[in-house]
Write a protein that holds these residues in place. Structure first.
Motif, PDB file in Angstrom:
ATOM      1  N   UNK A  29       8.223 -39.039  18.662  1.00 60.80           N
ATOM      2  CA  UNK A  29       8.942 -38.368  19.744  1.00 60.80           C
ATOM      3  C   UNK A  29       8.225 -38.560  21.078  1.00 60.80           C
ATOM      4  N   UNK A  30       6.889 -38.594  21.052  1.00 64.33           N
ATOM      5  CA  UNK A  30       6.135 -38.851  22.269  1.00 64.33           C
ATOM      6  C   UNK A  30       6.494 -40.226  22.836  1.00 64.33           C
ATOM      7  N   UNK A  35      10.124 -43.249  27.064  1.00 58.88           N
ATOM      8  CA  UNK A  35      11.123 -44.258  27.445  1.00 58.88           C
ATOM      9  C   UNK A  35      12.428 -43.632  27.923  1.00 58.88           C
ATOM     10  N   UNK A  36      12.460 -42.308  28.058  1.00 63.60           N
ATOM     11  CA  UNK A  36      13.665 -41.596  28.467  1.00 63.60           C
ATOM     12  C   UNK A  36      13.468 -40.989  29.856  1.00 63.60           C
ATOM     13  N   UNK A  37      14.534 -40.610  30.549  1.00 63.84           N
ATOM     14  CA  UNK A  37      14.397 -39.868  31.815  1.00 63.84           C
ATOM     15  C   UNK A  37      13.669 -38.543  31.581  1.00 63.84           C
ATOM     16  N   UNK A  38      13.118 -37.975  32.659  1.00 64.11           N
ATOM     17  CA  UNK A  38      12.308 -36.777  32.517  1.00 64.11           C
ATOM     18  C   UNK A  38      13.080 -35.603  31.933  1.00 64.11           C
ATOM     19  N   UNK A  39      14.371 -35.503  32.220  1.00 63.15           N
ATOM     20  CA  UNK A  39      15.148 -34.364  31.746  1.00 63.15           C
ATOM     21  C   UNK A  39      15.538 -34.507  30.279  1.00 63.15           C
ATOM     22  N   UNK A  40      15.249 -35.663  29.677  1.00 60.52           N
ATOM     23  CA  UNK A  40      15.648 -35.890  28.280  1.00 60.52           C
ATOM     24  C   UNK A  40      14.918 -34.961  27.330  1.00 60.52           C
ATOM     25  N   UNK A  41      13.743 -34.463  27.735  1.00 63.28           N
ATOM     26  CA  UNK A  41      12.978 -33.598  26.855  1.00 63.28           C
ATOM     27  C   UNK A  41      13.682 -32.264  26.623  1.00 63.28           C
ATOM     28  N   UNK A  47      16.819 -36.719  21.594  1.00 63.13           N
ATOM     29  CA  UNK A  47      16.937 -38.171  21.326  1.00 63.13           C
ATOM     30  C   UNK A  47      15.860 -38.632  20.348  1.00 63.13           C
ATOM     31  N   UNK A  48      16.231 -39.499  19.452  1.00 63.41           N
ATOM     32  CA  UNK A  48      15.287 -40.019  18.460  1.00 63.41           C
ATOM     33  C   UNK A  48      15.142 -41.532  18.551  1.00 63.41           C
ATOM     34  N   UNK A  49      15.855 -42.149  19.490  1.00 62.19           N
ATOM     35  CA  UNK A  49      15.757 -43.599  19.685  1.00 62.19           C
ATOM     36  C   UNK A  49      15.217 -43.891  21.073  1.00 62.19           C
ATOM     37  N   UNK A  50      14.425 -44.960  21.239  1.00 66.24           N
ATOM     38  CA  UNK A  50      13.850 -45.278  22.551  1.00 66.24           C
ATOM     39  C   UNK A  50      14.923 -45.611  23.576  1.00 66.24           C
ATOM     40  N   UNK A  51      14.565 -45.333  24.856  1.00 61.87           N
ATOM     41  CA  UNK A  51      15.439 -45.678  25.963  1.00 61.87           C
ATOM     42  C   UNK A  51      14.906 -46.862  26.730  1.00 61.87           C
ATOM     43  N   UNK A  52      15.222 -46.913  28.027  1.00 61.99           N
ATOM     44  CA  UNK A  52      14.826 -48.058  28.859  1.00 61.99           C
ATOM     45  C   UNK A  52      14.121 -47.623  30.147  1.00 61.99           C
ATOM     46  N   UNK A  53      13.502 -46.422  30.126  1.00 60.43           N
ATOM     47  CA  UNK A  53      12.869 -45.895  31.331  1.00 60.43           C
ATOM     48  C   UNK A  53      11.341 -45.956  31.288  1.00 60.43           C
ATOM     49  N   UNK A  54      10.790 -46.724  30.369  1.00 65.06           N
ATOM     50  CA  UNK A  54       9.329 -46.743  30.235  1.00 65.06           C
ATOM     51  C   UNK A  54       8.668 -47.278  31.501  1.00 65.06           C
ATOM     52  N   UNK A  55       9.169 -48.392  32.029  1.00 65.37           N
ATOM     53  CA  UNK A  55       8.561 -48.989  33.227  1.00 65.37           C
ATOM     54  C   UNK A  55       8.710 -48.055  34.424  1.00 65.37           C
ATOM     55  N   UNK A  56       9.846 -47.396  34.551  1.00 63.04           N
ATOM     56  CA  UNK A  56      10.051 -46.448  35.659  1.00 63.04           C
ATOM     57  C   UNK A  56       9.080 -45.277  35.565  1.00 63.04           C
ATOM     58  N   UNK A 300       7.359 -34.918  33.115  1.00 61.55           N
ATOM     59  CA  UNK A 300       7.318 -35.107  31.669  1.00 61.55           C
ATOM     60  C   UNK A 300       7.304 -36.588  31.294  1.00 61.55           C
ATOM     61  N   UNK A 301       8.036 -37.400  32.000  1.00 55.65           N
ATOM     62  CA  UNK A 301       8.034 -38.826  31.700  1.00 55.65           C
ATOM     63  C   UNK A 301       6.667 -39.450  31.897  1.00 55.65           C
ATOM     64  N   UNK A 302       6.010 -39.104  33.021  1.00 54.47           N
ATOM     65  CA  UNK A 302       4.671 -39.628  33.270  1.00 54.47           C
ATOM     66  C   UNK A 302       3.659 -39.125  32.252  1.00 54.47           C
ATOM     67  N   UNK A 303       3.772 -37.857  31.861  1.00 59.12           N
ATOM     68  CA  UNK A 303       2.851 -37.310  30.865  1.00 59.12           C
ATOM     69  C   UNK A 303       3.001 -38.040  29.540  1.00 59.12           C
ATOM     70  N   UNK A 304       4.240 -38.291  29.132  1.00 60.42           N
ATOM     71  CA  UNK A 304       4.465 -38.966  27.860  1.00 60.42           C
ATOM     72  C   UNK A 304       3.985 -40.418  27.902  1.00 60.42           C
ATOM     73  N   UNK A 305       4.216 -41.108  29.011  1.00 59.96           N
ATOM     74  CA  UNK A 305       3.718 -42.481  29.145  1.00 59.96           C
ATOM     75  C   UNK A 305       2.188 -42.502  29.077  1.00 59.96           C
ATOM     76  N   UNK A 306       1.557 -41.587  29.815  1.00 61.70           N
ATOM     77  CA  UNK A 306       0.098 -41.518  29.779  1.00 61.70           C
ATOM     78  C   UNK A 306      -0.425 -41.181  28.398  1.00 61.70           C
ATOM     79  N   UNK A 307       0.268 -40.276  27.698  1.00 56.65           N
ATOM     80  CA  UNK A 307      -0.156 -39.931  26.342  1.00 56.65           C
ATOM     81  C   UNK A 307      -0.050 -41.126  25.408  1.00 56.65           C
TER      82      UNK A 307
END
Length: 336
Positions: A29-30, A35-41, A47-56, A300-307
């Motif tokens: 889930x992390x 890979x999801x928008x910040x509000x996805x959490x 969501x249980x499948x990766x998205x396309x927002x990792x680079x963003x 949340x998106x940045x925290x998850x990417x960093x994690x």
């Protein structure tokens, strides 16, 4: 018999597989939330499948915290700390395991007793020592260096065929060395002030003498056959040569296990770097991730990417090194 073992293995795996998946679920889930928008959490269903927002999310994380720089700081701090701590704890563990000296039992009991002291009870005095009275820390380090030299001299005299019986000469030389070199150095240190905050050394130095590491290495050095060490002494090898050429190779799995433990402890440390590293360019990765949690906005998106970036590489590394870790943990179970 083989059929019975097969069924036992089957039922064991059938029971442990769901537990393993349950443990892996937060990690998955992390990665998904990175890979999801910040509000996805907060979305329903989760969501249980990766998205396309990792680079963003990565770009947002880099702009907010200069995360690549903090990763470099974490790698350097954890690496230097691990190497120095392994070296010091190995020397101390070897001394406690294979040398007989006055006060050995009491000193080792004090080392073990420090494990019972809560970290939060010493963090404030430790911060004052590093941030406000660094001259005192310098004095302590110089004193340790002087007394370390004295101890090395006494050890050399103890095992020297020529001077082994005149220990009084060693004590006299040690006293003169401290009088002429130690005391002036301490006096000079007390008049010289500098601050260690916002430096790597502020994070590294206070916890180098790791009590758990000393105990762990002592237990492993006890498994080194004393006959090997005595044979090397009879052949004329010095103590440092015996330590590095004979004792250390026999406990390398244990040192590798301890290195993993110390590296991860330093890598994940949050409170102490938060206290002594206020400069953004000197912060470590956990502190940088913590700064993303604000009063009005949480990235949340940045925290998850960093994690993900701080967890995944070392998870893979641990999977490759787990056999050395397990071998090192069990290596000290037998004494000579």
């Amino acid at each position: 018999m083989k059929r019975q073992l097969w069924w036992r293995s089957f039922w064991l795996h059938l029971f442990l597989t769901p537990l393993a998946l349950l443990w892996l679920a937060p990690l998955w889930l992390m990665f998904v939330f990175s890979t999801q928008p910040e509000i996805a959490i907060f979305s329903t269903p989760t969501p249980i499948l990766p998205g396309n927002q990792f680079v963003t999310n990565l770009q947002s994380l880099q702009s907010d915290t200069n995360f690549l720089r903090t990763l470099f700081n974490s790698v350097m701090v954890a690496g230097i700390y691990t190497v120095l701590s392994i070296f010091l704890t190995s020397l101390a563990g070897y001394a406690f395991a294979r040398f007989q000296f006055w006060g050995k039992g009491l000193l080792f009991s004090l080392v073990i007793a420090t494990l019972t002291i809560p970290y939060f009870a010493v963090v404030i005095p430790q911060f004052i020592l590093v941030a406000r009275e660094a001259k005192t820390l310098l004095a302590i380090l110089i004193g340790m260096a002087v007394f370390g030299g004295i101890a090395a001299l006494l050890a050399w005299l103890r095992f020297s065929p020529t001077l082994g019986r005149v220990m009084w000469l060693g004590y006299a030389v040690a006293a003169l060395a401290y009088l002429f070199f130690g005391v002036p150095a301490l006096r000079e240190a007390m008049t010289f002030d500098f601050r260690l905050t916002n430096t790597w050394w502020a994070v590294i130095l206070p916890s180098l003498a790791n009590s758990l590491g000393v105990f762990f290495m002592r237990q492993n050095f006890l498994s080194v056959p004393m006959s090997l060490l005595e044979a090397a002494r009879i052949d004329g090898a010095g103590e440092f040569r015996i330590f590095f050429r004979i004792a250390v190779p026999l406990v390398l799995p244990a040192m590798a296990a301890l290195a993993i433990i110390l590296f991860l402890a330093s890598w994940n440390d949050y409170l102490w770097p938060l206290l002594v590293l206020s400069d953004r360019e000197m912060q470590t990765a956990p502190v940088a991730l913590g700064s993303l949690i604000g009063l009005t906005r949480v990235s949340w998106g940045g925290i998850m990417v960093g994690a993900v970036m701080t967890t995944l590489p070392f998870l893979v590394l641990f999977l490759f090194l787990q056999r050395y870790f397990i071998a090192g943990i069990t290596a000290g179970g037998v004494k000579d």
